[in-house]
Design a protein around this motif. Structure first.
Motif, PDB file in Angstrom:
ATOM      1  N   UNK A   1       0.684  -0.877  -0.116  1.00 50.99           N
ATOM      2  CA  UNK A   1       0.094  -0.211  -0.157  1.00 50.99           C
ATOM      3  C   UNK A   1       0.653   1.482  -0.208  1.00 50.99           C
ATOM      4  N   UNK A   2       0.592   2.209  -0.869  1.00 53.72           N
ATOM      5  CA  UNK A   2       1.297   3.152  -0.842  1.00 53.72           C
ATOM      6  C   UNK A   2       0.615   4.771  -1.350  1.00 53.72           C
ATOM      7  N   UNK A   3       0.552   6.156   0.020  1.00 52.87           N
ATOM      8  CA  UNK A   3       0.250   6.827  -1.288  1.00 52.87           C
ATOM      9  C   UNK A   3       0.205   6.944  -2.476  1.00 52.87           C
ATOM     10  N   UNK A   4      -0.765   7.874  -3.085  1.00 52.61           N
ATOM     11  CA  UNK A   4      -0.785   8.487  -4.416  1.00 52.61           C
ATOM     12  C   UNK A   4      -1.234   9.437  -4.252  1.00 52.61           C
ATOM     13  N   UNK A   5      -0.289   9.787  -5.790  1.00 53.70           N
ATOM     14  CA  UNK A   5      -1.080  12.044  -5.917  1.00 53.70           C
ATOM     15  C   UNK A   5      -1.458  12.242  -6.856  1.00 53.70           C
ATOM     16  N   UNK A   6      -1.682  12.997  -7.933  1.00 54.92           N
ATOM     17  CA  UNK A   6      -1.377  13.707  -8.743  1.00 54.92           C
ATOM     18  C   UNK A   6      -0.008  14.806  -8.821  1.00 54.92           C
ATOM     19  N   UNK A   7       0.434  15.552  -7.720  1.00 51.90           N
ATOM     20  CA  UNK A   7       1.322  16.016  -7.987  1.00 51.90           C
ATOM     21  C   UNK A   7       1.730  16.491  -6.366  1.00 51.90           C
ATOM     22  N   UNK A   8       3.213  15.929  -6.030  1.00 53.21           N
ATOM     23  CA  UNK A   8       3.460  16.170  -4.471  1.00 53.21           C
ATOM     24  C   UNK A   8       3.412  17.317  -3.750  1.00 53.21           C
ATOM     25  N   UNK A   9       3.388  18.664  -4.637  1.00 52.17           N
ATOM     26  CA  UNK A   9       3.528  19.366  -4.238  1.00 52.17           C
ATOM     27  C   UNK A   9       1.915  20.470  -4.071  1.00 52.17           C
ATOM     28  N   UNK A  10       0.735  19.692  -3.846  1.00 53.50           N
ATOM     29  CA  UNK A  10      -0.830  20.051  -3.531  1.00 53.50           C
ATOM     30  C   UNK A  10      -0.990  20.023  -2.687  1.00 53.50           C
ATOM     31  N   UNK A  11      -1.744  20.877  -2.047  1.00 51.21           N
ATOM     32  CA  UNK A  11      -2.014  20.876  -0.122  1.00 51.21           C
ATOM     33  C   UNK A  11      -2.227  19.674   0.579  1.00 51.21           C
ATOM     34  N   UNK A  12      -1.496  19.417   1.438  1.00 50.93           N
ATOM     35  CA  UNK A  12      -2.727  18.253   2.402  1.00 50.93           C
ATOM     36  C   UNK A  12      -1.346  17.115   2.982  1.00 50.93           C
ATOM     37  N   UNK A  13      -1.104  16.670   4.285  1.00 50.53           N
ATOM     38  CA  UNK A  13      -0.345  16.580   5.235  1.00 50.53           C
ATOM     39  C   UNK A  13       0.341  14.958   4.298  1.00 50.53           C
ATOM     40  N   UNK A  14      -0.552  14.550   3.759  1.00 53.13           N
ATOM     41  CA  UNK A  14       0.075  13.591   2.573  1.00 53.13           C
ATOM     42  C   UNK A  14       0.901  13.182   1.573  1.00 53.13           C
ATOM     43  N   UNK A  15       0.880  14.452   0.695  1.00 59.80           N
ATOM     44  CA  UNK A  15       1.178  14.869  -0.390  1.00 59.80           C
ATOM     45  C   UNK A  15       2.531  14.630  -0.745  1.00 59.80           C
ATOM     46  N   UNK A  16       3.460  14.839   0.339  1.00 61.29           N
ATOM     47  CA  UNK A  16       5.255  14.768   0.293  1.00 61.29           C
ATOM     48  C   UNK A  16       5.095  13.861   0.077  1.00 61.29           C
ATOM     49  N   UNK A  17       4.554  13.037   0.822  1.00 59.61           N
ATOM     50  CA  UNK A  17       5.319  11.232   1.276  1.00 59.61           C
ATOM     51  C   UNK A  17       4.270  10.049  -0.291  1.00 59.61           C
ATOM     52  N   UNK A  18       3.437  10.950  -0.866  1.00 58.56           N
ATOM     53  CA  UNK A  18       3.108   9.811  -1.832  1.00 58.56           C
ATOM     54  C   UNK A  18       4.064  10.299  -3.195  1.00 58.56           C
ATOM     55  N   UNK A  19       3.182   9.199  -3.676  1.00 60.34           N
ATOM     56  CA  UNK A  19       3.797   8.079  -5.226  1.00 60.34           C
ATOM     57  C   UNK A  19       2.768   9.724  -6.242  1.00 60.34           C
ATOM     58  N   UNK A  20       3.711  10.013  -7.429  1.00 59.00           N
ATOM     59  CA  UNK A  20       2.826  10.635  -8.349  1.00 59.00           C
ATOM     60  C   UNK A  20       2.670   9.281  -8.961  1.00 59.00           C
ATOM     61  N   UNK A  21       2.285   9.669 -10.358  1.00 62.07           N
ATOM     62  CA  UNK A  21       1.654   8.805 -11.408  1.00 62.07           C
ATOM     63  C   UNK A  21       2.500   8.173 -11.854  1.00 62.07           C
ATOM     64  N   UNK A  22       3.549   8.450 -12.626  1.00 57.16           N
ATOM     65  CA  UNK A  22       4.809   7.673 -12.962  1.00 57.16           C
ATOM     66  C   UNK A  22       5.321   6.702 -12.100  1.00 57.16           C
ATOM     67  N   UNK A  23       5.553   7.397 -10.926  1.00 62.32           N
ATOM     68  CA  UNK A  23       5.927   6.463  -9.398  1.00 62.32           C
ATOM     69  C   UNK A  23       5.155   5.661  -8.535  1.00 62.32           C
ATOM     70  N   UNK A  24       4.137   4.976  -8.853  1.00 58.22           N
ATOM     71  CA  UNK A  24       3.228   4.474  -9.151  1.00 58.22           C
ATOM     72  C   UNK A  24       3.313   3.497  -9.761  1.00 58.22           C
TER      73      UNK A  24
ATOM     74  N   UNK B   1       5.794   2.816 -11.550  1.00 56.44           N
ATOM     75  CA  UNK B   1       7.434   2.126 -11.469  1.00 56.44           C
ATOM     76  C   UNK B   1       7.129   1.410 -11.203  1.00 56.44           C
ATOM     77  N   UNK B   2       6.651   1.567  -9.914  1.00 56.32           N
ATOM     78  CA  UNK B   2       6.378   0.352  -8.723  1.00 56.32           C
ATOM     79  C   UNK B   2       5.952  -0.539  -9.072  1.00 56.32           C
ATOM     80  N   UNK B   3       4.189  -0.802  -9.389  1.00 55.21           N
ATOM     81  CA  UNK B   3       3.623  -1.835  -9.887  1.00 55.21           C
ATOM     82  C   UNK B   3       4.746  -3.378 -11.001  1.00 55.21           C
ATOM     83  N   UNK B   4       5.052  -2.271 -11.562  1.00 61.21           N
ATOM     84  CA  UNK B   4       5.955  -2.782 -13.213  1.00 61.21           C
ATOM     85  C   UNK B   4       6.886  -3.261 -12.036  1.00 61.21           C
ATOM     86  N   UNK B   5       7.974  -3.471 -11.626  1.00 63.95           N
ATOM     87  CA  UNK B   5       8.730  -3.772 -11.176  1.00 63.95           C
ATOM     88  C   UNK B   5       8.678  -5.096 -10.080  1.00 63.95           C
ATOM     89  N   UNK B   6       6.971  -5.125  -8.935  1.00 63.98           N
ATOM     90  CA  UNK B   6       6.609  -5.700  -8.249  1.00 63.98           C
ATOM     91  C   UNK B   6       6.463  -7.356  -9.475  1.00 63.98           C
TER      92      UNK B   6
END
Length: 317
Positions: A243-266, A268-273
């Protein structure tokens, strides 16, 4: 669910857990959860776009958070003033501003179904359990902060649904008590460390095996780190869900955005899994088809050839 109050002692492999039409456990594809949480900022269109991100990446589920603000907001925080994108307001008003109600969740549920994803949420109070049950979610997630909320755990156990239990900020004794209420039938645990963002030295990934051995249930990983390495290492160590937090953009407002994966990161994560799943193998040492030509070219003495062993033959466990 079957209640158990004592740690497990046998070495048998945990049986997979059925979450809707998916099996989560050893021998099954890693169950990837895109944690939307409150990263939608109270906007259904953002939630839809995040569901699209999860579907495009190849995740199996998206997760939200459900609260009854007047219950789950601490009394000493309710009137605290907070700057938000919608102006200054009390913390309680902010909680209401970002909370989805039935109409929004019906739209979320329909869009997730259209994209082939399961959806569920972490209820933070007993009324939220009933709310989610009325929407017929396939499972409930216990947030790490709720491990010691026994009233909530009893309400979740009473649903008879499979439960995903995060274990961040918890001692083994606290987890023992939670398992005593929830039971182990239909239980999936997620190893987690509730530091945002997570520093590598606090990941403690070997706890995955500790939890599996102690409770005899499938164990996954809920990550709050930056990057992909720790989540991938968790899979290599046997995590059956990520489970990973996801966001459209880590600079968006909200406390969890900075530690979330942006679309490309997610993506790549699924691909590598999926690559890791293929690479882990079955543990039997063998000579593979692709090794035969290099072996014939490079080995001066070939015991396989002299013994007439077939291609791909096992040469020891």
């Amino acid at each position: 669910m079957t209640t158990t109050t004592s740690p497990r002692t046998s070495a048998e492999e945990p049986a997979p857990v059925s979450i809707g039409d998916r099996l989560v456990g050893d021998g099954q594809p890693v169950y990837v959860i895109g944690e939307i949480g409150l990263n939608h900022n109270g906007d259904v269109e953002i939630a839809r776009r995040l569901i699209d991100v999860a579907a495009a990446a190849g995740a199996q589920a998206v997760k939200f958070q459900k609260r009854t603000p007047e219950i789950s907001t601490p009394a000493d925080m309710r009137d605290v003033r907070r700057e938000t994108p919608w102006g200054e307001m009390s913390y309680l008003d902010y909680r209401y501003r970002v909370e989805f109600e039935r109409e929004e969740y019906e739209k979320v549920a329909a869009h997730a179904a259209d994209r082939g994803l399961q959806w569920f949420a972490s209820p933070w109070d007993v009324p939220s359990v009933a709310f989610l049950e009325d929407l017929d979610v396939p499972t409930h997630k216990v947030a790490s902060a709720s491990v010691t909320d026994h009233e909530l755990l009893r309400a979740l156990a009473d649903t008879g649904k499979p439960i995903i239990l995060s274990t961040g900020m918890s001692t083994l004794e606290e987890i023992d008590a939670a398992v005593g209420i929830l039971g182990t039938d239909g239980l999936v645990m997620l190893h987690a460390t509730s530091t945002y963002p997570l520093p590598p030295e606090e990941a403690n990934l070997r706890t995955i095996e500790t939890l599996r051995a102690r409770y005899g249930v499938p164990v996954g990983y809920s990550g709050h780190e930056r990057g992909l390495q720790i989540s991938l290492a968790a899979v290599a160590l046997g995590a059956v869900a990520v489970e990973r937090h996801i966001t459209l953009d880590r600079t968006m407002w909200g406390s969890d955005q900075a530690s979330s994966l942006e679309p490309t990161g997610l993506e790549h994560l699924v691909r590598d899994i999926r690559i890791l799943e293929k690479a882990m193998g079955d543990g039997t040492k063998r000579v593979f088809e692709g090794e035969l030509k290099p072996r014939a070219r490079l080995r001066r003495v070939d015991s396989l050839a002299s013994a007439g062993a077939p291609a791909g033959a096992s040469v020891g466990a």
